[in-house]
Motif scaffolding. Structure first.
Motif, PDB file in Angstrom:
ATOM      1  N   GLY A 106      76.869  48.266  39.278  1.00  0.00           N
ATOM      2  CA  GLY A 106      75.405  48.200  39.365  1.00  0.00           C
ATOM      3  C   GLY A 106      74.707  49.028  38.300  1.00  0.00           C
ATOM      4  N   ARG A 107      75.456  49.831  37.564  1.00  0.00           N
ATOM      5  CA  ARG A 107      74.851  50.639  36.495  1.00  0.00           C
ATOM      6  C   ARG A 107      75.208  50.024  35.143  1.00  0.00           C
ATOM      7  NH1 ARG A 107      77.371  56.234  37.678  1.00  0.00           N
ATOM      8  NH2 ARG A 107      75.718  57.158  36.443  1.00  0.00           N
ATOM      9  N   THR A 108      74.330  50.265  34.163  1.00  0.00           N
ATOM     10  CA  THR A 108      74.579  49.694  32.837  1.00  0.00           C
ATOM     11  C   THR A 108      75.357  50.705  32.002  1.00  0.00           C
ATOM     12  OG1 THR A 108      72.486  48.530  33.048  1.00  0.00           O
ATOM     13  CG2 THR A 108      73.489  48.575  30.863  1.00  0.00           C
ATOM     14  N   LYS A 109      76.562  50.298  31.628  1.00  0.00           N
ATOM     15  CA  LYS A 109      77.411  51.199  30.845  1.00  0.00           C
ATOM     16  C   LYS A 109      77.060  51.101  29.354  1.00  0.00           C
ATOM     17  CE  LYS A 109      82.299  52.274  30.478  1.00  0.00           C
ATOM     18  NZ  LYS A 109      83.614  51.679  30.579  1.00  0.00           N
ATOM     19  N   VAL A 110      76.850  49.875  28.907  1.00  0.00           N
ATOM     20  CA  VAL A 110      76.436  49.659  27.503  1.00  0.00           C
ATOM     21  C   VAL A 110      75.243  48.703  27.502  1.00  0.00           C
ATOM     22  CG1 VAL A 110      77.097  48.712  25.249  1.00  0.00           C
ATOM     23  CG2 VAL A 110      78.773  49.997  26.591  1.00  0.00           C
ATOM     24  N   PHE A 111      74.160  49.140  26.877  1.00  0.00           N
ATOM     25  CA  PHE A 111      73.001  48.253  26.719  1.00  0.00           C
ATOM     26  C   PHE A 111      73.247  47.327  25.523  1.00  0.00           C
ATOM     27  CE2 PHE A 111      70.877  51.938  28.777  1.00  0.00           C
ATOM     28  CZ  PHE A 111      70.296  51.277  29.846  1.00  0.00           C
ATOM     29  N   GLY A 112      72.905  46.066  25.701  1.00  0.00           N
ATOM     30  CA  GLY A 112      73.074  45.125  24.593  1.00  0.00           C
ATOM     31  C   GLY A 112      72.062  45.347  23.486  1.00  0.00           C
ATOM     32  N   LEU A 113      70.808  45.650  23.876  1.00  0.00           N
ATOM     33  CA  LEU A 113      69.723  45.741  22.884  1.00  0.00           C
ATOM     34  C   LEU A 113      68.646  46.729  23.341  1.00  0.00           C
ATOM     35  CD1 LEU A 113      68.055  44.576  20.428  1.00  0.00           C
ATOM     36  CD2 LEU A 113      67.219  42.818  22.003  1.00  0.00           C
ATOM     37  N   GLY A 114      68.265  47.583  22.428  1.00  0.00           N
ATOM     38  CA  GLY A 114      67.130  48.474  22.680  1.00  0.00           C
ATOM     39  C   GLY A 114      65.980  48.084  21.775  1.00  0.00           C
ATOM     40  N   VAL A 115      64.762  48.068  22.328  1.00  0.00           N
ATOM     41  CA  VAL A 115      63.604  47.699  21.496  1.00  0.00           C
ATOM     42  C   VAL A 115      62.605  48.849  21.383  1.00  0.00           C
ATOM     43  CG1 VAL A 115      63.793  45.210  21.908  1.00  0.00           C
ATOM     44  CG2 VAL A 115      62.450  46.627  23.487  1.00  0.00           C
ATOM     45  N   GLU A 116      63.072  50.050  21.689  1.00  0.00           N
ATOM     46  CA  GLU A 116      62.196  51.241  21.656  1.00  0.00           C
ATOM     47  C   GLU A 116      60.911  50.975  22.435  1.00  0.00           C
ATOM     48  OE1 GLU A 116      63.069  54.063  20.991  1.00  0.00           O
ATOM     49  OE2 GLU A 116      64.360  54.217  19.234  1.00  0.00           O
ATOM     50  N   TRP A 117      61.119  50.526  23.663  1.00  0.00           N
ATOM     51  CA  TRP A 117      60.005  50.149  24.536  1.00  0.00           C
ATOM     52  C   TRP A 117      58.964  51.268  24.647  1.00  0.00           C
ATOM     53  CZ3 TRP A 117      60.173  45.559  27.762  1.00  0.00           C
ATOM     54  CH2 TRP A 117      59.097  45.448  28.664  1.00  0.00           C
ATOM     55  N   ALA A 118      59.453  52.495  24.723  1.00  0.00           N
ATOM     56  CA  ALA A 118      58.531  53.621  24.927  1.00  0.00           C
ATOM     57  C   ALA A 118      57.697  53.917  23.684  1.00  0.00           C
ATOM     58  CB  ALA A 118      59.319  54.868  25.320  1.00  0.00           C
ATOM     59  N   TRP A 119      58.132  53.414  22.549  1.00  0.00           N
ATOM     60  CA  TRP A 119      57.418  53.728  21.307  1.00  0.00           C
ATOM     61  C   TRP A 119      56.262  52.758  21.091  1.00  0.00           C
ATOM     62  CZ3 TRP A 119      59.070  52.014  15.842  1.00  0.00           C
ATOM     63  CH2 TRP A 119      58.171  52.529  14.896  1.00  0.00           C
TER      64      TRP A 119
ATOM     65  N   LEU B  76      76.676  41.427  24.953  1.00  0.00           N
ATOM     66  CA  LEU B  76      77.084  42.782  24.578  1.00  0.00           C
ATOM     67  C   LEU B  76      76.903  43.798  25.713  1.00  0.00           C
ATOM     68  CD1 LEU B  76      75.401  42.789  21.059  1.00  0.00           C
ATOM     69  CD2 LEU B  76      77.854  43.076  21.446  1.00  0.00           C
ATOM     70  N   THR B  77      76.104  43.438  26.704  1.00  0.00           N
ATOM     71  CA  THR B  77      75.812  44.372  27.796  1.00  0.00           C
ATOM     72  C   THR B  77      77.024  44.501  28.721  1.00  0.00           C
ATOM     73  OG1 THR B  77      73.486  43.789  27.674  1.00  0.00           O
ATOM     74  CG2 THR B  77      74.219  44.853  29.708  1.00  0.00           C
ATOM     75  N   VAL B  78      77.343  45.747  29.041  1.00  0.00           N
ATOM     76  CA  VAL B  78      78.478  46.007  29.940  1.00  0.00           C
ATOM     77  C   VAL B  78      77.943  46.709  31.180  1.00  0.00           C
ATOM     78  CG1 VAL B  78      80.720  47.153  30.202  1.00  0.00           C
ATOM     79  CG2 VAL B  78      80.007  46.267  27.954  1.00  0.00           C
ATOM     80  N   ARG B  79      78.199  46.134  32.352  1.00  0.00           N
ATOM     81  CA  ARG B  79      77.737  46.722  33.608  1.00  0.00           C
ATOM     82  C   ARG B  79      78.932  47.164  34.441  1.00  0.00           C
ATOM     83  NH1 ARG B  79      73.974  42.520  33.031  1.00  0.00           N
ATOM     84  NH2 ARG B  79      71.881  43.325  32.655  1.00  0.00           N
ATOM     85  N   GLN B  80      78.709  48.200  35.226  1.00  0.00           N
ATOM     86  CA  GLN B  80      79.799  48.708  36.063  1.00  0.00           C
ATOM     87  C   GLN B  80      79.176  49.294  37.335  1.00  0.00           C
ATOM     88  OE1 GLN B  80      82.184  52.072  34.543  1.00  0.00           O
ATOM     89  NE2 GLN B  80      83.871  50.643  34.463  1.00  0.00           N
TER      90      GLN B  80
ATOM     91  N   ARG C   7      63.704  41.396  32.521  1.00  0.00           N
ATOM     92  CA  ARG C   7      64.400  40.852  33.699  1.00  0.00           C
ATOM     93  C   ARG C   7      65.911  40.822  33.486  1.00  0.00           C
ATOM     94  NH1 ARG C   7      60.435  35.783  34.935  1.00  0.00           N
ATOM     95  NH2 ARG C   7      58.777  36.948  35.952  1.00  0.00           N
ATOM     96  N   SER C   8      66.331  40.589  32.243  1.00  0.00           N
ATOM     97  CA  SER C   8      67.773  40.457  31.987  1.00  0.00           C
ATOM     98  C   SER C   8      68.498  41.796  32.116  1.00  0.00           C
ATOM     99  CB  SER C   8      67.994  39.892  30.582  1.00  0.00           C
ATOM    100  OG  SER C   8      67.585  40.851  29.614  1.00  0.00           O
ATOM    101  N   GLY C   9      67.773  42.891  31.980  1.00  0.00           N
ATOM    102  CA  GLY C   9      68.393  44.216  32.107  1.00  0.00           C
ATOM    103  C   GLY C   9      69.315  44.569  30.956  1.00  0.00           C
ATOM    104  N   VAL C  10      69.133  43.926  29.798  1.00  0.00           N
ATOM    105  CA  VAL C  10      70.029  44.204  28.671  1.00  0.00           C
ATOM    106  C   VAL C  10      69.626  45.466  27.906  1.00  0.00           C
ATOM    107  CG1 VAL C  10      70.647  41.778  28.365  1.00  0.00           C
ATOM    108  CG2 VAL C  10      68.746  42.740  27.052  1.00  0.00           C
ATOM    109  N   GLY C  11      68.440  45.960  28.196  1.00  0.00           N
ATOM    110  CA  GLY C  11      68.001  47.147  27.464  1.00  0.00           C
ATOM    111  C   GLY C  11      67.016  47.967  28.264  1.00  0.00           C
ATOM    112  N   PRO C  12      66.762  49.196  27.828  1.00  0.00           N
ATOM    113  CA  PRO C  12      65.819  50.060  28.543  1.00  0.00           C
ATOM    114  C   PRO C  12      64.395  49.507  28.470  1.00  0.00           C
ATOM    115  CG  PRO C  12      67.129  51.302  26.941  1.00  0.00           C
ATOM    116  CD  PRO C  12      67.341  49.852  26.651  1.00  0.00           C
TER     117      PRO C  12
END
Lengths: 307, 448
Positions: free
Chosen positions: B200-213, B194-198, B257-262
């Motif tokens: 070198g930048r990530t246009k759409v993240f595949g998954l967010g896990v609310e890392w900061a929370w 689901l992740t879309v990159r353009q 490492r996969s960079g699929v989410g923040p």
């Protein structure tokens, strides 16, 4: 008791004049210091009544705390970078805007403006600018073919913090501008008539004349920069107390570490010990700068000590 | 003192030092002694420290109208101020706090035992409380049993997922099941698609896990799902070097490492998935039932979102609550009876019903569950998923000797290092174990 000299006013006037300051100092400075020292000898968690005296254990632990020591070294390094840059930057801007330019008032306002924008707003702005995926900085760099940079994480976050801090140097610029405008034009003209170059005029006339203001900037800059805490927190991921845990290592300054121990780990006793040690460190730096001022600060009037 | 007597520097300094010492001693004693608060003119002033957003003026006015003898003094919640008020012995009469993590507050003897009030109450009844309230229970050693020390306001099955069907369609990824949990490894594989990159930048993240929370919530859940334990019996030590813990930790390293989410190595500007998900730049977010409240007014997006069960790592389905915001009454509160009246009103009265109808979280009372919104198709779908997930609720382990924030800081530090290949997963888990055990030891020393 023998009285030497004469007295123009009754003694009580002395007490009336110094009273407000002494009261403020006692209740707002000395008492909190002593209170913090007392707390530093306990394992108080900030809210629970179940605390006890533990002597100097917090201090002993602090001297073996590698994270705190690393944060202290980082803070000193950060101060050593930011204070000269902000003093030189504000002086440079002030010199630039101390000339007869078109719309000089407008430019002075433009450079001063960032310093009156609240720090929270400035930090949010920079977070948006520096965001890796949606920030304008990487978009601009991308046009030049540069790969996106993670500005807000290690190790680059340190420089992002420096940028954020220097963004407000317009405040220092105004003070420097006032100092430059107080330099008598005839002194500089006389030097130029005697054949001094522009650098020599600046180095031997202008700089000594404004050195008390530069000294003020340096000493207040050192004290405030050493104590910086809000900026690293605002640049981190979120804005809650737990944010402190997400401050990157490179911007984890000493006060951030203190904040973490106080409010994240509820170690008020240990945090107070950290603050007391830091107080002594700041005092030492202040005295060092003060001592060094004898070598480079020029006063137009003699100080009492020189008489 | 004679006004004309010469000033002695020594006397001035001695007097000043004595005064400062006296002031400091007064402060120190003040921290131990109870202060005072109260009412005037026969009215009790109830000091309520809440988030103003959670307690609108209308609710205050309604409560005061129904309880003429009580006037509410609302203080905006501020953890630092609450600490200071607790330390000075003059706390608010009632304040907010999370059920998960309340062991620390309770072990420090800060919260009132609400069981006697609950037993007498005709409004808040024990049998009507959702099991999530058990995280507020404390028997002097562990959560889940013993006296109630708080009541949950609303809560969420925080590990459940929300996803954007349009982004799934674009990536030609089948929708997630409404009833069967997705395996975490499979979820990561889906997120990669689901992740879309353009550029070198990530246009759409595949998954967010609310890392900061929270990192503690999902990692503790993953360990529970594998049938393993995080803590030892008396909650004084952890072991993250077990196979279950290493697998959970390793998943987060792979995710980073996969960079699929923040992550904290690539944070979102506002530290929350919400704005990125709403901007349709994130396909899945692990945000729980409450997240659905965001879409009520967003007609376009509400037609494209669906909720999915909590993912699974192992064989045991667990769909926990990571927080469960609620209210508690400090031990030194001056007006406990009035605070309980407010508790009853807020947790079972009109504000509770309004909250339940809004869809911002699940209600704390079983009787309010049918009030959850089901007007829009996405609300109906989320309601049915949430209903099925209720049976998999399990309390997260909660040691009184450490805070959730303490966990998060340590986990994040070592996850970063592992993601950057500065240490292996095994070494990171060993370091987390050492550091958490040190914090637990410090906490144990403080609490006794």
């Amino acid at each position: 008791m023998a009285r030497n000299g004469w007295s123009r006013y009754p003694r009580r006037h002395f007490y009336l004049f110094v009273g407000p300051w002494v009261a403020g100092f006692l209740f707002l400075t000395a008492a909190p210091l002593l209170y913090a020292f007392a707390v530093s000898l306990t394992n108080f968690d900030g809210s629970s009544p179940r605390w006890r005296w533990i002597g100097f254990r917090n201090y002993v632990e602090l001297f073996g705390d590698q994270a705190a020591q690393a944060a202290l070294v980082r803070t000193i390094g950060y101060t050593a970078m930011v204070v000269p840059l902000s003093v030189a930057g504000s002086l440079g801007l002030a010199m630039l805007l101390n000339r007869r330019l078109k719309a000089v008032g407008f430019w002075r306002t433009v450079f001063f403006l960032p310093s009156i924008v609240p720090m929270v707003a400035t930090a949010i702005m920079w977070k948006l600018i520096l965001n890796r995926d949606s920030g304008i900085m990487n978009a601009v760099l991308g046009v030049a073919g540069i790969r996106p940079i993670s500005w807000l994480v290690d190790p680059v976050a340190f420089y992002a913090l420096v940028i954020l801090t220097l963004w407000g140097l317009g405040g220092g610029m105004v003070i420097m501008l006032a100092a430059l405008q107080g330099v008598p034009a005839e002194l500089e003209e006389a030097a130029r008539v005697d054949g001094a170059s522009r650098w020599s005029v600046f180095r031997h006339v202008t700089l000594p004349m404004i050195s008390p203001v530069v000294y003020f900037q340096v000493i207040t800059g050192v004290i405030t920069t050493l104590q910086i805490v809000i900026q690293p927190l605002l640049l981190a991921e979120t804005s809650s107390i737990s944010t402190v845990g997400q401050v990157p290592q490179s911007t984890r300054l000493y006060m951030v570490q203190v904040y973490q121990d106080f409010f994240l780990h509820n170690r008020f006793g240990y945090g107070s010990a950290m603050l007391w040690v830091f107080f002594l460190v700041i005092l030492a730096f202040t005295l060092l700068v003060q001592r060094s001022s004898r070598l480079w600060v020029h006063y137009e009037v003699d100080s009492d000590a020189d008489r | 003192m004679n006004g004309s007597e010469p000033i002695s520097r020594r006397r001035l300094l001695t007097g000043a030092a004595a005064a400062a010492g006296g002031a400091a001693a007064t402060s120190l004693l003040g921290a131990c002694n109870a202060g005072s608060s109260g009412g005037s003119g026969g009215k009790v002033t109830l000091t309520v420290m809440f988030s103003a957003a959670d307690l609108p003026k209308e609710s205050i006015a309604d409560f005061e109208a129904k309880n003429p003898g009580i006037k509410i003094n609302l203080l905006e919640f501020d953890a630092t101020r609450l600490n200071a008020m607790l330390a000075s012995g003059n706390p608010p009469d009632i304040t907010i706090g999370a059920a998960v993590g309340s062991a620390n507050t309770n072990a420090r003897g800060l919260a009132t035992d609400l069981t006697p009030y609950l037993e007498k109450s005709r409004v808040l009844r024990k049998e009507d409380l959702q099991p999530v309230n058990n995280s507020f229970r404390w028997d002097g050693r562990r959560i889940g049993q013993g006296a109630y020390h708080g009541i949950v306001k609303d809560w969420s099955q925080d590990a459940t997922l929300w996803y954007n069907t349009a982004l799934f369609d674009q990536a030609k990824v089948p929708y997630l099941s409404d009833s069967q949990p997705t395996d975490y490894d499979e979820l990561l594989a889906i997120a990669k698609r689901l992740t879309v990159r353009q550029g070198g930048r990530t246009k759409v993240f595949g998954l967010g896990v609310e890392w900061a929370w929270t990192l503690y919530g999902p990692i503790a859940t993953m360990i529970l799902q594998q049938g393993a334990q995080l803590y030892n019996g008396d909650l004084t030590e952890v072991d993250l070097t077990t196979a279950a813990a290493r697998r959970a930790f390793g998943w987060f390293v792979d995710f980073g490492r996969s960079g699929v989410g923040p992550t904290s190595l690539n944070p979102l500007p506002d530290g929350s998935d919400q704005s990125t998900f709403s901007a349709e730049r994130m396909a899945i977010t692990q945000d729980g039932y409450f997240f659905g409240g965001n879409f009520v007014k967003d007609k376009a997006l509400s037609g494209r979102v669906r909720m999915a069960p909590a993912p699974i790592m192992g064989d045991k389905r667990v769909s926990p609550c990571y927080s469960g915001q609620g209210a508690w009454i400090p031990v030194k509160a001056k007006h406990k009876d009035e605070a309980w009246k407010f508790m009853e009103y807020y947790m079972a009265g009109p504000p509770a019903e309004t909250r339940a109808k809004s869809g911002w979280g699940l209600p704390s009372l079983k009787s309010l569950l049918p009030k959850l919104p089901q007007d829009l198709p996405y609300q109906k779908q989320a309601y049915s998923v949430a209903q099925r997930e209720l049976q998999y609720l399990a309390p997260l382990p909660d040691s009184p000797y450490i805070t959730v924030d303490g966990w998060n800081v340590t986990l994040d530090k070592h996850l970063q290092r592992a993601i950057k290949n500065q240490q292996s997963v095994d070494a990171a888990c060993a370091s987390v174990t050492t550091e958490i055990n040190r914090l637990l030891k410090q906490g144990k020393e403080r609490i006794g």
